[in-house]
Scaffold this active site. Structure first.
Site, PDB file in Angstrom:
ATOM      1  N   LYS A  43      66.100  69.710  67.247  1.00 13.01           N
ATOM      2  CA  LYS A  43      64.878  68.918  67.415  1.00 13.01           C
ATOM      3  C   LYS A  43      64.526  68.226  66.110  1.00 13.01           C
ATOM      4  O   LYS A  43      64.871  68.722  65.022  1.00 13.01           O
ATOM      5  CB  LYS A  43      63.722  69.860  67.801  1.00 13.01           C
ATOM      6  CG  LYS A  43      62.583  69.173  68.504  1.00 13.01           C
ATOM      7  CD  LYS A  43      62.846  69.048  69.979  1.00 13.01           C
ATOM      8  CE  LYS A  43      61.742  68.291  70.666  1.00 13.01           C
ATOM      9  NZ  LYS A  43      61.977  68.184  72.118  1.00 13.01           N
ATOM     10  N   GLY A 100      48.587  66.693  87.325  1.00 10.90           N
ATOM     11  CA  GLY A 100      49.162  65.613  86.512  1.00 10.90           C
ATOM     12  C   GLY A 100      50.009  64.681  87.357  1.00 10.90           C
ATOM     13  O   GLY A 100      51.054  65.060  87.862  1.00 10.90           O
ATOM     14  N   GLY A 109      51.435  61.761  86.396  1.00 13.32           N
ATOM     15  CA  GLY A 109      52.078  60.791  85.502  1.00 13.32           C
ATOM     16  C   GLY A 109      53.458  60.443  86.037  1.00 13.32           C
ATOM     17  O   GLY A 109      53.698  60.472  87.243  1.00 13.32           O
ATOM     18  N   VAL A 136      56.416  62.012  86.002  1.00 17.14           N
ATOM     19  CA  VAL A 136      57.116  63.040  86.795  1.00 17.14           C
ATOM     20  C   VAL A 136      56.276  63.440  88.012  1.00 17.14           C
ATOM     21  O   VAL A 136      56.783  63.498  89.140  1.00 17.14           O
ATOM     22  CB  VAL A 136      57.437  64.294  85.947  1.00 17.14           C
ATOM     23  CG1 VAL A 136      58.159  65.324  86.796  1.00 17.14           C
ATOM     24  CG2 VAL A 136      58.289  63.933  84.740  1.00 17.14           C
TER      25      VAL A 136
HETATM   26  P1  NAD Z   1      53.037  61.611  81.611  1.00 16.74           P
HETATM   27  O1  NAD Z   1      52.302  61.472  80.324  1.00 16.74           O
HETATM   28  O2  NAD Z   1      53.609  60.417  82.267  1.00 16.74           O
HETATM   29  O3  NAD Z   1      52.114  62.346  82.691  1.00 16.74           O
HETATM   30  C1  NAD Z   1      51.230  63.377  82.407  1.00 16.74           C
HETATM   31  C2  NAD Z   1      50.007  63.156  83.274  1.00 16.74           C
HETATM   32  O4  NAD Z   1      49.152  64.297  83.191  1.00 16.74           O
HETATM   33  C3  NAD Z   1      49.165  61.948  82.842  1.00 16.74           C
HETATM   34  O5  NAD Z   1      48.921  61.117  83.962  1.00 16.74           O
HETATM   35  C4  NAD Z   1      47.883  62.585  82.306  1.00 16.74           C
HETATM   36  O6  NAD Z   1      46.738  61.763  82.547  1.00 16.74           O
HETATM   37  C5  NAD Z   1      47.817  63.849  83.119  1.00 16.74           C
HETATM   38  N1  NAD Z   1      47.026  64.943  82.569  1.00 16.74           N
HETATM   39  C6  NAD Z   1      46.866  65.310  81.277  1.00 16.74           C
HETATM   40  N2  NAD Z   1      46.065  66.403  81.201  1.00 16.74           N
HETATM   41  C7  NAD Z   1      45.751  66.733  82.469  1.00 16.74           C
HETATM   42  C8  NAD Z   1      44.980  67.761  83.048  1.00 16.74           C
HETATM   43  N3  NAD Z   1      44.365  68.682  82.315  1.00 16.74           N
HETATM   44  N4  NAD Z   1      44.827  67.780  84.413  1.00 16.74           N
HETATM   45  C9  NAD Z   1      45.426  66.844  85.175  1.00 16.74           C
HETATM   46  N5  NAD Z   1      46.177  65.846  84.675  1.00 16.74           N
HETATM   47  C10 NAD Z   1      46.331  65.797  83.345  1.00 16.74           C
HETATM   48  O7  NAD Z   1      54.168  62.713  81.323  1.00 16.74           O
HETATM   49  P2  NAD Z   1      55.452  63.028  82.193  1.00 16.74           P
HETATM   50  O8  NAD Z   1      56.624  62.344  81.585  1.00 16.74           O
HETATM   51  O9  NAD Z   1      55.138  62.839  83.629  1.00 16.74           O
HETATM   52  O10 NAD Z   1      55.646  64.587  81.872  1.00 16.74           O
HETATM   53  C11 NAD Z   1      54.811  65.557  82.472  1.00 16.74           C
HETATM   54  C12 NAD Z   1      55.141  66.922  81.878  1.00 16.74           C
HETATM   55  O11 NAD Z   1      56.522  67.245  82.132  1.00 16.74           O
HETATM   56  C13 NAD Z   1      54.990  67.018  80.356  1.00 16.74           C
HETATM   57  O12 NAD Z   1      54.593  68.338  80.028  1.00 16.74           O
HETATM   58  C14 NAD Z   1      56.396  66.778  79.823  1.00 16.74           C
HETATM   59  O13 NAD Z   1      56.589  67.371  78.555  1.00 16.74           O
HETATM   60  C15 NAD Z   1      57.207  67.487  80.894  1.00 16.74           C
HETATM   61  N6  NAD Z   1      58.577  66.996  81.004  1.00 16.74           N
HETATM   62  C16 NAD Z   1      58.812  65.691  81.265  1.00 16.74           C
HETATM   63  C17 NAD Z   1      60.114  65.228  81.401  1.00 16.74           C
HETATM   64  C18 NAD Z   1      60.400  63.785  81.706  1.00 16.74           C
HETATM   65  O14 NAD Z   1      61.547  63.469  82.045  1.00 16.74           O
HETATM   66  N7  NAD Z   1      59.423  62.884  81.637  1.00 16.74           N
HETATM   67  C19 NAD Z   1      61.198  66.118  81.240  1.00 16.74           C
HETATM   68  C20 NAD Z   1      60.938  67.476  80.995  1.00 16.74           C
HETATM   69  C21 NAD Z   1      59.607  67.900  80.870  1.00 16.74           C
END
Ligand code: NAD
Length: 355
Positions: free
Chosen positions: A81, A184, A186, A188
């Site tokens: 990392k 959430g 977002g 994913v």
């Molecule tokens: P993102 O930032 O697109 O989505 C996160 C969403 O969560 C946002 O819409 C945000 O407004 C919302 N959010 C934040 N706090 C919140 C809460 N307390 N209650 C409800 N909603 C809340 O991120 P992402 O890429 O969709 O990733 C989501 C999670 O999955 C993260 O923890 C990330 O580390 C993990 N992750 C993502 C990937 C990937 O490929 N994107 C891979 C492995 C792990």
């Protein structure tokens, strides 16, 4: 807070480097935890840390987590990392680009033992800048021959894991009528909601951003609840897809689900919360096992990105989750102990890497 030097002494990292580039002001740490299965792979996180100590502890923890994640997913990679200390100057595009060029030079000096990628605070465009000074970077945009945004693949992997859990725990052949509460919506969470709805599940979502909630209501005609209410929603599966540490003393007693399966990293506030879930009869799909789709997608770039292969490998999360469940049941251990055992087996280690 744990002492990073004590943590370092106990967790068997192979190499930890501190970098300062005088010309650009870049300050970064790179930790290589383990390269037994292949070059260490792990994203570059850009974050405002309170101190160098906090940054060091974060890079040590995150790089170790990547070792387990890659091993459990059967990838030919170890764990590593980068953390970059944000100081506000990175908002200037010229400084930002110059810093990523400098980071690429540092990564190059490691001779391929570590490969970087996108993470919190960095973008695919930053990876393109890094590529100017090293080839040891992945997560490139599609137009540059990369796999692009891995979120869709992550969501697909979570779906595959959920199918395995529904069969095993809920004794359901398909997801029709299964109630899933997603925290959430977002990149994913939204993609997962679409997959689940296509499969006939009943999805209830929440997000802290009101505009996101409005958009899903219109586009997916999905039920939503207030952010805090998501823990109380009657459901079969709770899918954390937002922040870490949301499984804690306050939230666990409120959950009505039988399964926890989502993409968020570091969902357990503390390790004991995994045991607490087990005692309550809630099956926890260990985060680094079920959310490996994104890493699989990024890793696929190393040998020339092939979407079909990445997809097939991600679909295997179904079998990995089944194995984790079987181990946990047979040995009477928590799912996180089972996942750790699987990762250690892949690494050919008999005891925990962290003593
Ligand atoms: P993102 O930032 O697109 O989505 C996160 C969403 O969560 C946002 O819409 C945000 O407004 C919302 N959010 C934040 N706090 C919140 C809460 N307390 N209650 C409800 N909603 C809340 O991120 P992402 O890429 O969709 O990733 C989501 C999670 O999955 C993260 O923890 C990330 O580390 C993990 N992750 C993502 C990937 C990937 O490929 N994107 C891979 C492995 C792990």
């Amino acid at each position: 807070m744990a002492d990073p030097l004590v943590f370092l002494a106990e967790h068997n990292h192979e190499q930890v480097e501190s970098y300062f580039d005088r010309a650009t002001g870049l300050r970064a740490w790179i930790a290589i935890h383990n390269t037994k299965l292949g070059p260490a792979l792990g994203g570059a996180r850009l974050w405002k840390y309170a101190s160098q100590q906090d940054a060091l502890l974060d890079v040590l923890r995150l790089s170790e987590g990547m070792t387990y994640k890659a091993a459990a997913a059967g990838l030919p990679h170890g764990g590593g990392k980068t953390v970059i200390l944000a100081d506000g100057q990175e908002h200037d595009p010229a400084i930002r680009a110059a810093r990523f060029h400098a980071l690429g030079r540092f990564i190059n000096e490691l001779g391929g033992r570590y490969i970087t990628a996108e993470d919190v605070g960095t973008t695919a465009a930053d990876m393109v800048e890094i590529r100017q000074s090293t080839r040891f970077v992945m997560g490139m945009p599609v137009e540059k021959g990369g796999g692009g945004d891995p979120s869709q693949m992550t969501a697909f992997g979570v779906l595959c894991g959920i199918k395995a859990l529904a069969e095993d725990v809920l004794e359901r052949e398909n997801l029709a009528g299964v109630r899933v509460a997603i925290q959430g919506l977002g990149k994913v969470g939204m993609a997962l909601a679409e997959y689940l709805m296509e499969a006939g599940a009943v999805v209830i979502g929440s997000d802290v951003r009101p505009e996101v909630v409005e958009a899903v209501k219109i586009r997916l005609k999905m039920q939503t609840v207030d952010t805090e209410a998501i823990y109380d929603v009657p459901c079969d599966i709770f899918a954390p897809c937002a922040m870490g540490a949301i499984l804690n003393d306050q939230t666990i007693p409120r959950l009505t689900c039988r399964i926890i399966a989502g993409s968020a990293n570091n969902q357990l506030a503390e390790e004991r919360h995994g045991h607490m879930l087990r005692e309550l009869g809630i099956v926890y799909a260990v985060d680094y096992v079920i959310n490996a789709g994104g890493l699989i997608n990024v890793s696929s770039e190393w040998t020339g990105y092939n979407k079909e292969q990445a997809h097939a490998k991600t679909a295997n999360i179904y079998h990995t989750i089944k194995r984790m469940l079987a181990l946990s049941r047979e040995q009477g251990i928590s799912t996180q102990s089972a996942a750790e055992q699987m990762a250690l087996e892949a690494l050919g280690e008999e005891r925990a890497l962290a003593s």
